[in-house]
Design a protein around this motif. Sequence first.
Motif, PDB file in Angstrom:
ATOM      1  N   PRO A  24       0.854  -1.282   0.043  1.00 50.32           N
ATOM      2  CA  PRO A  24      -0.028  -0.143  -0.018  1.00 50.32           C
ATOM      3  C   PRO A  24       0.887   1.301  -0.077  1.00 50.32           C
ATOM      4  O   PRO A  24       0.397   2.107  -0.460  1.00 50.32           O
ATOM      5  CB  PRO A  24      -1.004  -0.119   1.172  1.00 50.32           C
ATOM      6  N   ALA A  25       2.082   1.334   0.763  1.00 46.20           N
ATOM      7  CA  ALA A  25       2.901   2.277   0.682  1.00 46.20           C
ATOM      8  C   ALA A  25       4.438   1.869   0.337  1.00 46.20           C
ATOM      9  O   ALA A  25       4.882   1.049   0.868  1.00 46.20           O
ATOM     10  CB  ALA A  25       2.829   3.087   1.867  1.00 46.20           C
ATOM     11  N   ALA A  82       1.729   6.198  -1.087  1.00 42.53           N
ATOM     12  CA  ALA A  82       0.747   5.503  -1.316  1.00 42.53           C
ATOM     13  C   ALA A  82       0.325   5.187  -2.633  1.00 42.53           C
ATOM     14  O   ALA A  82      -0.175   5.872  -3.490  1.00 42.53           O
ATOM     15  CB  ALA A  82      -0.459   6.332  -0.631  1.00 42.53           C
ATOM     16  N   ASP A  90      -1.651   3.051  -4.363  1.00 37.99           N
ATOM     17  CA  ASP A  90      -2.854   3.055  -4.776  1.00 37.99           C
ATOM     18  C   ASP A  90      -3.431   4.569  -5.070  1.00 37.99           C
ATOM     19  O   ASP A  90      -4.037   4.792  -6.029  1.00 37.99           O
ATOM     20  CB  ASP A  90      -4.040   2.386  -3.905  1.00 37.99           C
ATOM     21  N   ARG A  91      -3.151   5.275  -4.337  1.00 37.15           N
ATOM     22  CA  ARG A  91      -3.627   6.956  -4.347  1.00 37.15           C
ATOM     23  C   ARG A  91      -2.806   7.522  -5.597  1.00 37.15           C
ATOM     24  O   ARG A  91      -3.452   8.153  -6.509  1.00 37.15           O
ATOM     25  CB  ARG A  91      -3.294   7.565  -3.042  1.00 37.15           C
ATOM     26  N   LEU A  92      -1.628   7.233  -5.722  1.00 39.97           N
ATOM     27  CA  LEU A  92      -0.759   7.463  -6.876  1.00 39.97           C
ATOM     28  C   LEU A  92      -1.331   7.109  -8.054  1.00 39.97           C
ATOM     29  O   LEU A  92      -1.630   8.147  -9.007  1.00 39.97           O
ATOM     30  CB  LEU A  92       0.601   7.038  -6.907  1.00 39.97           C
ATOM     31  N   ARG A  93      -1.712   5.838  -8.181  1.00 40.07           N
ATOM     32  CA  ARG A  93      -2.199   5.292  -9.470  1.00 40.07           C
ATOM     33  C   ARG A  93      -3.319   6.029  -9.729  1.00 40.07           C
ATOM     34  O   ARG A  93      -3.738   6.225 -10.976  1.00 40.07           O
ATOM     35  CB  ARG A  93      -2.158   3.628  -9.281  1.00 40.07           C
ATOM     36  N   SER A  94      -4.326   6.037  -8.583  1.00 42.71           N
ATOM     37  CA  SER A  94      -5.662   6.599  -9.163  1.00 42.71           C
ATOM     38  C   SER A  94      -5.446   7.755  -9.558  1.00 42.71           C
ATOM     39  O   SER A  94      -6.094   8.436 -10.675  1.00 42.71           O
ATOM     40  CB  SER A  94      -6.342   6.800  -7.655  1.00 42.71           C
ATOM     41  N   ILE A  95      -4.764   8.853  -9.239  1.00 38.72           N
ATOM     42  CA  ILE A  95      -4.333  10.354  -9.743  1.00 38.72           C
ATOM     43  C   ILE A  95      -4.068  10.038 -10.983  1.00 38.72           C
ATOM     44  O   ILE A  95      -4.564  10.918 -11.974  1.00 38.72           O
ATOM     45  CB  ILE A  95      -3.349  10.937  -8.824  1.00 38.72           C
ATOM     46  N   ARG A 125      -6.825   9.073 -13.565  1.00 37.93           N
ATOM     47  CA  ARG A 125      -7.671  10.045 -13.690  1.00 37.93           C
ATOM     48  C   ARG A 125      -7.268  11.184 -14.701  1.00 37.93           C
ATOM     49  O   ARG A 125      -7.940  11.517 -15.481  1.00 37.93           O
ATOM     50  CB  ARG A 125      -8.071  10.753 -12.105  1.00 37.93           C
TER      51      ARG A 125
END
Length: 89
Positions: free
Chosen positions: A11-12, A17, A19-24, A27
């Motif tokens: 996760p980090a 993070a 998952d957060r990086l991938r999501s950004i 998008r």
Amino acid sequence: MSEFPKDHNDPAVGGIAADRLRSIIERVERLEEERKALGGDIKDIFTEAKSAGFDVKVLRQIIRIRKQEPAEVEEQENLLDIYRRALGM
């Protein structure tokens, strides 16, 4: 060899993070694709306008002017008029 580090499921990673990086990133990529599609749609509209006899260069100017505040447009028009008179136009 995989394009991800071997611990890409963590996760980090390095304090990031994943998952957060991938999501950004995903998008932004999706929005860039939408922007590309919209650019094509806008080009098609200008092609339609040209075929209907409209001057596309002038249409683009009108669109730019409509985005501005009325006071800003008035100030620019006044300066343009002053400059034209100064040049004898």
